[in-house]
Design an enzyme around this catalytic site. Structure first.
Site, PDB file in Angstrom:
ATOM      1  N   GLU A 203      -4.854 -11.519  -6.302  1.00 59.59           N
ATOM      2  CA  GLU A 203      -4.531 -10.109  -6.563  1.00 59.59           C
ATOM      3  C   GLU A 203      -3.522  -9.978  -7.690  1.00 59.59           C
ATOM      4  OE1 GLU A 203      -5.065  -6.368  -6.622  1.00 59.59           O
ATOM      5  OE2 GLU A 203      -6.011  -7.399  -4.941  1.00 59.59           O
TER       6      GLU A 203
ATOM      7  N   GLU B 231      -5.897  -6.446 -15.294  1.00 60.66           N
ATOM      8  CA  GLU B 231      -6.092  -5.001 -15.417  1.00 60.66           C
ATOM      9  C   GLU B 231      -5.003  -4.356 -16.267  1.00 60.66           C
ATOM     10  OE1 GLU B 231      -6.486  -3.409 -11.476  1.00 60.66           O
ATOM     11  OE2 GLU B 231      -8.550  -4.121 -11.297  1.00 60.66           O
TER      12      GLU B 231
ATOM     13  N   GLU C 115       0.900  -1.610  -7.177  1.00 60.12           N
ATOM     14  CA  GLU C 115      -0.427  -2.028  -6.713  1.00 60.12           C
ATOM     15  C   GLU C 115      -0.537  -1.865  -5.200  1.00 60.12           C
ATOM     16  OE1 GLU C 115      -2.834  -2.810  -8.782  1.00 60.12           O
ATOM     17  OE2 GLU C 115      -1.510  -2.754 -10.539  1.00 60.12           O
TER      18      GLU C 115
END
Length: 123
Positions: free
Chosen positions: A72, A79, A31
């Site tokens: 996050e 996701e 990420e």
């Protein structure tokens, strides 16, 4: 009861910590936003130490950064789970990803509010 539940509170601490570290490594590896936010933490941690007027203010400044990191991580988990289910477009999948992104945006707004106020009061 599963074998993991029979371990007891202290015996589960080691595996839980190991899993958490694996999650942090995965987020850092996969990420880019998380890497950018870790960089932000590295830059702003010493600045927060310098400009904070006491421990409580330091904690407030750091809460803005850690709030972004936590959000996050949760967004990345959402996701990954959605992508695991399938890559085809679906309204609910899109909504879940958008809501995760909105949560990160709210965390960033909190960060800007806290740090913005502190910087404003410095001058």
């Amino acid at each position: 009861m599963t074998e993991k539940n029979n371990l007891g509170h202290f015996a589960r601490f080691g595996p839980a910590t190991r899993n958490s570290i694996l999650g942090l490594k995965a987020a850092y590896k996969h990420e880019i936003a998380f890497r950018q936010e870790v960089f932000l933490l590295i830059i702003l941690l010493p600045i927060a130490c310098y400009i904070a007027n006491g421990f409580v203010e330091f904690c407030l400044l750091m809460s803005g950064i850690f709030g972004i990191l936590i959000t996050e991580l949760l967004n990345s988990g959402i996701e990954a789970a959605i992508d695991r289910i399938g890559l085809e477009r679906h309204e609910l999948s899109g909504r879940a990803k958008d809501l995760g992104s909105a949560a990160v945006f709210v965390a960033i707004c909190y960060f800007v509010l806290v740090w913005g106020y502190k910087i404003y009061t410095l001058f």
